[in-house]
Write a protein that holds these residues in place. Sequence first.
Motif, PDB file in Angstrom:
ATOM      1  N   GLY A  48       0.805  -1.222   0.000  1.00  0.00           N
ATOM      2  CA  GLY A  48       0.000   0.000   0.000  1.00  0.00           C
ATOM      3  C   GLY A  48       0.837   1.270   0.000  1.00  0.00           C
ATOM      4  O   GLY A  48       2.041   1.245  -0.253  1.00  0.00           O
ATOM      5  N   PHE A  49       0.137   2.354   0.285  1.00  0.00           N
ATOM      6  CA  PHE A  49       0.767   3.671   0.344  1.00  0.00           C
ATOM      7  C   PHE A  49       0.666   4.220   1.757  1.00  0.00           C
ATOM      8  O   PHE A  49      -0.296   3.956   2.466  1.00  0.00           O
ATOM      9  CB  PHE A  49       0.049   4.661  -0.591  1.00  0.00           C
ATOM     10  CG  PHE A  49       0.288   4.418  -2.043  1.00  0.00           C
ATOM     11  CD1 PHE A  49       1.464   4.841  -2.647  1.00  0.00           C
ATOM     12  CD2 PHE A  49      -0.667   3.782  -2.819  1.00  0.00           C
ATOM     13  CE1 PHE A  49       1.684   4.635  -3.997  1.00  0.00           C
ATOM     14  CE2 PHE A  49      -0.466   3.561  -4.168  1.00  0.00           C
ATOM     15  CZ  PHE A  49       0.721   3.999  -4.759  1.00  0.00           C
ATOM     16  N   LYS A  50       1.656   5.003   2.135  1.00  0.00           N
ATOM     17  CA  LYS A  50       1.607   5.727   3.403  1.00  0.00           C
ATOM     18  C   LYS A  50       2.341   7.042   3.166  1.00  0.00           C
ATOM     19  O   LYS A  50       3.488   7.036   2.702  1.00  0.00           O
ATOM     20  CB  LYS A  50       2.271   4.931   4.521  1.00  0.00           C
ATOM     21  CG  LYS A  50       2.157   5.608   5.873  1.00  0.00           C
ATOM     22  CD  LYS A  50       2.723   4.745   6.970  1.00  0.00           C
ATOM     23  CE  LYS A  50       2.576   5.452   8.307  1.00  0.00           C
ATOM     24  NZ  LYS A  50       3.190   4.664   9.375  1.00  0.00           N
ATOM     25  N   ASP A  51       1.664   8.116   3.457  1.00  0.00           N
ATOM     26  CA  ASP A  51       2.237   9.447   3.244  1.00  0.00           C
ATOM     27  C   ASP A  51       2.742   9.615   1.809  1.00  0.00           C
ATOM     28  O   ASP A  51       3.805  10.198   1.568  1.00  0.00           O
ATOM     29  CB  ASP A  51       3.374   9.722   4.248  1.00  0.00           C
ATOM     30  CG  ASP A  51       2.907   9.659   5.695  1.00  0.00           C
ATOM     31  OD1 ASP A  51       1.750  10.080   5.957  1.00  0.00           O
ATOM     32  OD2 ASP A  51       3.680   9.203   6.544  1.00  0.00           O
ATOM     33  N   GLY A  52       1.977   9.070   0.874  1.00  0.00           N
ATOM     34  CA  GLY A  52       2.317   9.216  -0.541  1.00  0.00           C
ATOM     35  C   GLY A  52       3.466   8.353  -1.029  1.00  0.00           C
ATOM     36  O   GLY A  52       3.936   8.527  -2.141  1.00  0.00           O
ATOM     37  N   GLU A  53       3.934   7.434  -0.194  1.00  0.00           N
ATOM     38  CA  GLU A  53       5.046   6.572  -0.594  1.00  0.00           C
ATOM     39  C   GLU A  53       4.621   5.110  -0.573  1.00  0.00           C
ATOM     40  O   GLU A  53       3.806   4.696   0.249  1.00  0.00           O
ATOM     41  CB  GLU A  53       6.237   6.774   0.349  1.00  0.00           C
ATOM     42  CG  GLU A  53       6.862   8.149   0.218  1.00  0.00           C
ATOM     43  CD  GLU A  53       8.203   8.234   0.931  1.00  0.00           C
ATOM     44  OE1 GLU A  53       8.825   7.187   1.168  1.00  0.00           O
ATOM     45  OE2 GLU A  53       8.599   9.366   1.243  1.00  0.00           O
ATOM     46  N   HIS A  54       5.217   4.343  -1.484  1.00  0.00           N
ATOM     47  CA  HIS A  54       4.953   2.905  -1.531  1.00  0.00           C
ATOM     48  C   HIS A  54       5.474   2.259  -0.252  1.00  0.00           C
ATOM     49  O   HIS A  54       6.545   2.599   0.240  1.00  0.00           O
ATOM     50  CB  HIS A  54       5.659   2.258  -2.734  1.00  0.00           C
ATOM     51  CG  HIS A  54       5.100   2.680  -4.047  1.00  0.00           C
ATOM     52  ND1 HIS A  54       3.962   2.123  -4.586  1.00  0.00           N
ATOM     53  CD2 HIS A  54       5.512   3.608  -4.949  1.00  0.00           C
ATOM     54  CE1 HIS A  54       3.707   2.666  -5.746  1.00  0.00           C
ATOM     55  NE2 HIS A  54       4.630   3.594  -5.999  1.00  0.00           N
ATOM     56  N   GLN A  55       4.704   1.323   0.245  1.00  0.00           N
ATOM     57  CA  GLN A  55       5.100   0.571   1.433  1.00  0.00           C
ATOM     58  C   GLN A  55       5.247  -0.903   1.056  1.00  0.00           C
ATOM     59  O   GLN A  55       4.455  -1.429   0.268  1.00  0.00           O
ATOM     60  CB  GLN A  55       4.038   0.710   2.538  1.00  0.00           C
ATOM     61  CG  GLN A  55       3.819   2.132   2.988  1.00  0.00           C
ATOM     62  CD  GLN A  55       5.039   2.705   3.674  1.00  0.00           C
ATOM     63  OE1 GLN A  55       5.544   2.139   4.635  1.00  0.00           O
ATOM     64  NE2 GLN A  55       5.538   3.819   3.153  1.00  0.00           N
ATOM     65  N   TYR A  56       6.248  -1.548   1.620  1.00  0.00           N
ATOM     66  CA  TYR A  56       6.513  -2.959   1.344  1.00  0.00           C
ATOM     67  C   TYR A  56       6.632  -3.704   2.662  1.00  0.00           C
ATOM     68  O   TYR A  56       7.072  -3.142   3.660  1.00  0.00           O
ATOM     69  CB  TYR A  56       7.817  -3.118   0.550  1.00  0.00           C
ATOM     70  CG  TYR A  56       7.778  -2.413  -0.781  1.00  0.00           C
ATOM     71  CD1 TYR A  56       7.280  -3.046  -1.916  1.00  0.00           C
ATOM     72  CD2 TYR A  56       8.208  -1.099  -0.902  1.00  0.00           C
ATOM     73  CE1 TYR A  56       7.223  -2.398  -3.138  1.00  0.00           C
ATOM     74  CE2 TYR A  56       8.152  -0.431  -2.121  1.00  0.00           C
ATOM     75  CZ  TYR A  56       7.658  -1.086  -3.226  1.00  0.00           C
ATOM     76  OH  TYR A  56       7.602  -0.430  -4.428  1.00  0.00           O
TER      77      TYR A  56
END
Length: 194
Positions: A48-56
């Motif tokens: 997903g995304f968090k604060d506009g950044e991709h999360q892994y």
Amino acid sequence: MDMEQRLNAKLAPETVATTLMRAGCFLSAYELIKPQIIDSVHDFYWCGFKDGEHQYDEARYARDVVSLNPRSKYLASCAWLVDANALTDEHVATLAEIRAHRNEVAHELPKLLVDPDFEVRVDLLADAVEIVRRLGVFWGSIEADTNPDFDGQEIDYDGIKSGPYLLMEYLAAMVGVPRRKEPGHHGGDQAPVH
């Protein structure tokens, strides 16, 4: 044919043009394969995304992938793809040959142009095209299976053609590379330049 005749044939303008086109195609193949192995395997762990950044899910990625070969994300990703039935051990061995030959082509381009005994390995180029196709089918199948836009649709998985594959298919056809269904080991076989 004596050495002078072979050298003259190697330096003929049409031969030089074909050699450069095949070299460019081979270098492109490697650059198209590498991200489908390293980046796409990592992207599989996107969450997903968090604060506009991709999360892994980096912990799961480290456990499932990196642990397979802690010294090389490339080899670890290859091992993961074998476990996922996207590639076989033979494909991985062929990829090692492709990488070694890619380094020869990239670092020995002048030799490639003047040495009558050094050619772009068309057999490995054909294998590279097939591996790009196979990886595209694998990743495309995952996309089709997980994307609700495809729910209820019958999908021809083997008919999936990724962007990298379409490019490789076009380049390979342009330089006269024969189509191959499955990569295999061909030793030092080299196709003559036409």
